[in-house]
Design an enzyme around this catalytic site. Structure first.
Site, PDB file in Angstrom:
ATOM      1  N   SER A 105     -24.455 -22.868  -1.520  1.00 41.41           N
ATOM      2  CA  SER A 105     -23.021 -21.810  -1.674  1.00 41.41           C
ATOM      3  C   SER A 105     -23.329 -20.777  -1.760  1.00 41.41           C
ATOM      4  CB  SER A 105     -22.444 -22.728  -2.397  1.00 41.41           C
ATOM      5  OG  SER A 105     -20.931 -22.078  -2.541  1.00 41.41           O
ATOM      6  N   ASP A 226     -16.343 -28.171   6.156  1.00 40.57           N
ATOM      7  CA  ASP A 226     -15.432 -27.576   4.671  1.00 40.57           C
ATOM      8  C   ASP A 226     -15.075 -26.829   4.774  1.00 40.57           C
ATOM      9  OD1 ASP A 226     -16.661 -25.843   2.435  1.00 40.57           O
ATOM     10  OD2 ASP A 226     -18.961 -26.052   3.435  1.00 40.57           O
ATOM     11  N   HIS A 254     -17.951 -29.675   1.608  1.00 41.17           N
ATOM     12  CA  HIS A 254     -18.720 -28.619   0.935  1.00 41.17           C
ATOM     13  C   HIS A 254     -20.494 -29.252   0.434  1.00 41.17           C
ATOM     14  CE1 HIS A 254     -19.731 -24.849  -0.680  1.00 41.17           C
ATOM     15  NE2 HIS A 254     -19.732 -25.074  -1.596  1.00 41.17           N
TER      16      HIS A 254
END
Length: 276
Positions: A105, A226, A254
């Protein structure tokens, strides 16, 4: 009886910053760069994959400056340049010339930026649910970066992370809430991504041309479902990075390394084991 906190590894001085990191295994080094969830630490992000990944290589998982148990220097300006400089300082402190990078991320954006600025110090790249290109701020990311400490707010954030909401127990939400309220954690976190937050998505993005210039073999991983970082970001990275491959996990949000743990470990192990 001593209460040992597994989230604390060992301290190294990296670019003048006392840095908490985990350093396990032996062999070719890989650095795991965590995401930007409230109360996050390297251990919380990577604990489910470090044992397997470290069977074949040296695994280093630092708390980046401003996060976890790493020092928060007075007056520091948090941004891509300070985080990339800290990452370079970690490699210098450990006397590592060249490493593989795995970025989750926010950590994907830092890994990408590091590879652009220090291409000679990176062998291979793994980007998981990465930022790195600009996109319209999602409700999920806005909730993550706008987190204000409470158990219900932590549960809301974790519900955005998970495809399988049964993973988000009351006990887990309570545990991560407590982590987010440790001394200094929330103060630093709140200073990083204040509203309006679209500007921080854009600030973490690298330019299309810089990304096109990347010559490192790159593995891109993303959960199809996600709700924090849209799948389109990884599709775009796959288009821009010529020597890249993309794997999309169905029934996954995620938390790729948690919800698709075995698949993540298998793909990353195989990718990092390959010779250039």
């Amino acid at each position: 009886m001593t209460n040992v906190n597994a989230e604390i590894g060992r301290m190294v001085l990296a670019g003048g910053i006392e840095t908490n990191l985990h350093d396990v295994g032996a062999g070719n080094p890989v650095v795991l760069v965590h995401g930007s969830g409230p109360g996050v630490t390297a251990w919380a992000n990577w604990r489910t994959v470090m044992p397997e990944l470290s069977r074949h290589r040296r695994v280093i998982a630092p708390d980046m400056v401003g996060f976890g148990f790493t020092q928060r220097p007075h007056g520091i300006h948090y941004g891509v340049e300070s985080w990339v400089a800290h990452l370079a300082g970690i490699l210098d402190a450990l006397e590592l010339d060249r490493v593989d990078l795995v970025g989750n991320s926010f950590g994907g954006a830092l890994s990408l930026a590091f590879a652009i600025r220090f291409p000679h110090r990176v062998r291979r790249l793994v980007l998981m649910g990465a930022v790195g290109v600009s996109f319209e701020l999602t409700d999920g990311l806005d909730a993550v970066w706008g987190y204000e400490p409470s158990v219900p707010n932590m549960r809301k954030v974790m519900d955005y992370f998970a495809y399988d909401r049964s993973l988000v127990s009351d006990e887990l939400a309570e545990l991560r809430y407590k982590a987010s309220t440790r001394p200094g954690f929330q103060e630093a976190f709140a200073s990083m991504f204040p509203a309006p937050r679209q500007r921080w998505v854009d600030a973490l993005a690298s330019s299309d041309q810089d990304i096109r210039d990347i010559r490192h073999e790159t593995l891109i991983l993303h959960g199809r479902d996600d709700r924090v970082i849209p799948l389109e970001t990884s599709l775009r990275l796959n288009q821009l990075i010529e020597p890249s491959q993309l794997h999309v996990f169905g029934r996954c949000g995620h938390w790729v390394q948690i919800e698709q743990n075995r698949g993540f470990i298998r793909l990353v192990n195989d990718f990092l084991a390959a010779e250039d």
